[in-house]
Design an enzyme around this catalytic site. Structure first.
Site, PDB file in Angstrom:
ATOM      1  N   ASN A  26       0.863  -1.179   0.000  1.00 24.03           N
ATOM      2  CA  ASN A  26       0.000   0.000   0.000  1.00 24.03           C
ATOM      3  C   ASN A  26       0.899   1.227   0.000  1.00 24.03           C
ATOM      4  O   ASN A  26       1.486   1.574   1.020  1.00 24.03           O
ATOM      5  CB  ASN A  26      -0.913  -0.036   1.239  1.00 24.03           C
ATOM      6  CG  ASN A  26      -1.844   1.155   1.294  1.00 24.03           C
ATOM      7  OD1 ASN A  26      -1.836   1.991   0.389  1.00 24.03           O
ATOM      8  ND2 ASN A  26      -2.636   1.230   2.352  1.00 24.03           N
TER       9      ASN A  26
ATOM     10  N   LYS B 226       0.058   4.189  -0.278  1.00 19.43           N
ATOM     11  CA  LYS B 226      -0.623   5.341   0.334  1.00 19.43           C
ATOM     12  C   LYS B 226      -0.389   6.596  -0.525  1.00 19.43           C
ATOM     13  O   LYS B 226      -0.278   6.470  -1.741  1.00 19.43           O
ATOM     14  CB  LYS B 226      -0.171   5.517   1.797  1.00 19.43           C
ATOM     15  CG  LYS B 226      -0.343   4.208   2.583  1.00 19.43           C
ATOM     16  CD  LYS B 226      -0.207   4.362   4.073  1.00 19.43           C
ATOM     17  CE  LYS B 226      -0.403   3.009   4.751  1.00 19.43           C
ATOM     18  NZ  LYS B 226      -0.348   3.072   6.202  1.00 19.43           N
TER      19      LYS B 226
ATOM     20  N   HIS C 249      -9.648   0.820   4.709  1.00 22.81           N
ATOM     21  CA  HIS C 249      -8.373   1.031   5.396  1.00 22.81           C
ATOM     22  C   HIS C 249      -8.583   1.940   6.607  1.00 22.81           C
ATOM     23  O   HIS C 249      -9.424   2.853   6.569  1.00 22.81           O
ATOM     24  CB  HIS C 249      -7.354   1.656   4.438  1.00 22.81           C
ATOM     25  CG  HIS C 249      -5.969   1.626   4.997  1.00 22.81           C
ATOM     26  ND1 HIS C 249      -5.533   2.583   5.880  1.00 22.81           N
ATOM     27  CD2 HIS C 249      -4.962   0.743   4.862  1.00 22.81           C
ATOM     28  CE1 HIS C 249      -4.288   2.280   6.249  1.00 22.81           C
ATOM     29  NE2 HIS C 249      -3.918   1.169   5.644  1.00 22.81           N
TER      30      HIS C 249
ATOM     31  N   GLU D 270      -7.018   4.378   7.653  1.00 23.40           N
ATOM     32  CA  GLU D 270      -6.887   5.815   7.381  1.00 23.40           C
ATOM     33  C   GLU D 270      -8.167   6.365   6.737  1.00 23.40           C
ATOM     34  O   GLU D 270      -8.547   7.512   6.972  1.00 23.40           O
ATOM     35  CB  GLU D 270      -5.637   6.068   6.516  1.00 23.40           C
ATOM     36  CG  GLU D 270      -4.378   5.878   7.357  1.00 23.40           C
ATOM     37  CD  GLU D 270      -3.207   5.240   6.645  1.00 23.40           C
ATOM     38  OE1 GLU D 270      -3.155   5.242   5.412  1.00 23.40           O
ATOM     39  OE2 GLU D 270      -2.325   4.704   7.360  1.00 23.40           O
TER      40      GLU D 270
ATOM     41  N   GLU E 232      -5.506  -5.307  10.164  1.00 19.51           N
ATOM     42  CA  GLU E 232      -4.492  -4.289  10.412  1.00 19.51           C
ATOM     43  C   GLU E 232      -4.817  -3.565  11.720  1.00 19.51           C
ATOM     44  O   GLU E 232      -5.620  -2.617  11.718  1.00 19.51           O
ATOM     45  CB  GLU E 232      -4.480  -3.263   9.272  1.00 19.51           C
ATOM     46  CG  GLU E 232      -4.178  -3.842   7.911  1.00 19.51           C
ATOM     47  CD  GLU E 232      -3.602  -2.786   6.971  1.00 19.51           C
ATOM     48  OE1 GLU E 232      -2.434  -2.948   6.589  1.00 19.51           O
ATOM     49  OE2 GLU E 232      -4.272  -1.803   6.665  1.00 19.51           O
TER      50      GLU E 232
ATOM     51  N   GLY F 180       2.212   2.065  10.829  1.00 19.79           N
ATOM     52  CA  GLY F 180       3.133   3.194  10.742  1.00 19.79           C
ATOM     53  C   GLY F 180       3.798   3.556  12.053  1.00 19.79           C
ATOM     54  O   GLY F 180       4.379   4.628  12.184  1.00 19.79           O
TER      55      GLY F 180
ATOM     56  N   SER G 146       3.279  -2.292  10.216  1.00 21.29           N
ATOM     57  CA  SER G 146       4.725  -2.286  10.445  1.00 21.29           C
ATOM     58  C   SER G 146       5.421  -3.588  10.067  1.00 21.29           C
ATOM     59  O   SER G 146       6.372  -4.002  10.731  1.00 21.29           O
ATOM     60  CB  SER G 146       5.034  -1.908  11.903  1.00 21.29           C
ATOM     61  OG  SER G 146       4.574  -0.596  12.183  1.00 21.29           O
TER      62      SER G 146
HETATM   63  P1  13P Z   1       2.881   0.264   7.638  1.00 23.63           P
HETATM   64  O1  13P Z   1       3.439  -1.023   7.033  1.00 23.63           O
HETATM   65  O2  13P Z   1       3.599   1.482   7.166  1.00 23.63           O
HETATM   66  O3  13P Z   1       2.727   0.158   9.112  1.00 23.63           O
HETATM   67  O4  13P Z   1       1.390   0.410   7.029  1.00 23.63           O
HETATM   68  C1  13P Z   1       0.531  -0.658   7.085  1.00 23.63           C
HETATM   69  C2  13P Z   1      -0.676  -0.330   6.310  1.00 23.63           C
HETATM   70  O5  13P Z   1      -1.442   0.537   6.676  1.00 23.63           O
HETATM   71  C3  13P Z   1      -0.911  -1.080   5.072  1.00 23.63           C
HETATM   72  O6  13P Z   1      -2.177  -0.837   4.564  1.00 23.63           O
END
Ligand code: 13P
Length: 247
Positions: free
Chosen positions: A10, A12, A94, A96, A164, A170, A210
Site C-alpha cells: 500500500n 498510500k 483502510h 486511514e 491491520e 506506521g 509495520s
Molecule cells: P505500515 O506497514 O507502514 O505500518 O502500514 C501498514 C498499512 O497501513 C498497510 O495498509
C-alpha cells in the site's frame, strides 16, 4: 486447503513518477516467489502509470473507490474507471479511510458490494484501535467490522481480508506473531460460524501493521496468516524480501 500467499503493498499518498518508476524497475527485475500473489496499491492518479510500467505478474490496486458507477461526485473514482486503467483490485476500509476521513462501516459495506458487483477484487481492511485492544474488545470490534463486509459479499473468492491493528500501522510496533495468529484464527472461526466452512478455509486473511523484512518470516509462518498488507516497507527494495518471506 492451500491458500495462495498474498502480499499487498500500500503505497498510500507517497511517491512521484520518478521514485515509483524506480521502485517498479526494482520489482520488475527482482526474483520473486512465483507462488505468491502480489498486488501494489497505487495512488489513483498513478494507476495508469503504474499499470503501464509494472510487470503483469504483479497486480495493481486502487486505494479507494466510490459506491456508485458515475455521476456528480467530485473527487471520487468508480470501479469502472479503475478497471478501465487495467486495474483489478481495490483496497477498502483502510483505517486511514475510517479514522482520518470518517468512513463508516455502512459506507465501506456499500463500496465493497459495488466494487465486487463491478468485477474488482477487494482487499477489505479491519482492525482495532489501541484503546479497544487495551479495553479487551478487539474481537468485538473486528467481528463487527467483518460482519458489515460479509453482509455485502456474495463471492468470497474475490475478497482478501486484511487484519491491520490500528496501533501497529506506521508505528514500528508490529503485532507479535502470536497476537496476529490469535486474531486471524478467531476471524476464521467467525467465518466458519457466520459464512461457511468452505469460505473459512479458503479466504485469505493477511496481516498489516509495520511489517518489515525483519518481521515477515515469523509472521508469515503462522498457520492463519496468509500474507501481508505492507505500507512503508512496500516503497523500498525491502518489499522483495517480504514477498519472498515463505522461501
Ligand atoms: P505500515 O506497514 O507502514 O505500518 O502500514 C501498514 C498499512 O497501513 C498497510 O495498509
Amino acid at each position: 486447503m492451500t491458500r495462495k500467499f498474498f502480499v499487498g503493498g500500500n503505497w498510500k499518498m507517497n511517491g512521484d513518477k520518478k521514485s515509483l518508476g524506480d521502485l517498479i524497475n526494482t520489482m520488475n527485475g527482482a526474483k520473486v516467489d512465483p507462488n505468491v500473489e502480489v498486488v501494489c496499491g497505487a495512488p489513483a492518479i498513478y494507476l495508469d502509470f503504474a499499470r503501464s510500467k509494472l510487470d503483469h505478474k504483479f497486480g495493481i490496486a486502487a486505494q479507494n473507490c466510490y459506491k456508485v458507477a458515475k455521476g456528480a461526485f467530485t473527487g471520487e473514482i468508480s470501479p469502472a474507471m479503475i478497471k478501465d486503467c487495467g486495474v483489478h483490485w481495490v483496497i477498502l476500509g483502510h483505517s486511514e479511510r475510517r479514522h482520518v476521513f470518517g468512513e463508516s462501516d455502512e459506507l465501506i459495506g456499500q463500496k465493497t458490494a459495488h466494487a465486487l458487483e463491478n468485477g474488482l477484487g477487494v482487499i477489505a481492511c479491519i482492525g482495532e484501535k489501541l484503546d479497544e485492544r487495551e479495553g479487551g474488545i478487539t474481537e468485538k470490534v473486528v467481528f463487527a467490522q467483518t460482519k458489515v463486509i460479509a453482509d455485502n459479499v456474495k463471492d468470497w473468492s474475490k475478497v482478501v481480508l486484511a487484519y491491520e491493528p490500528v496501533w501497529a500501522i506506521g508505528t514500528g510496533k508490529t503485532a507479535s506473531p502470536q497476537q496476529a495468529q490469535e486474531v486471524h484464527h478467531k476471524l476464521r472461526e467467525w467465518m466458519k460460524k457466520n459464512v461457511s466452512e468452505a469460505v473459512a478455509s479458503s479466504v485469505r486473511i493477511i496481516y498489516g501493521g509495520s511489517v518489515t523484512g525483519g518481521t515477515c518470516k515469523e509472521l508469515g509462518s503462522q498457520a492463519d496468516v496468509d500474507g501481508f498488507l505492507v505500507g512503508g516497507a512496500s516503497l523500498k527494495p525491502e518489499f522483495i524480501e517480504i514477498i519472498n518471506a515463505k522461501q
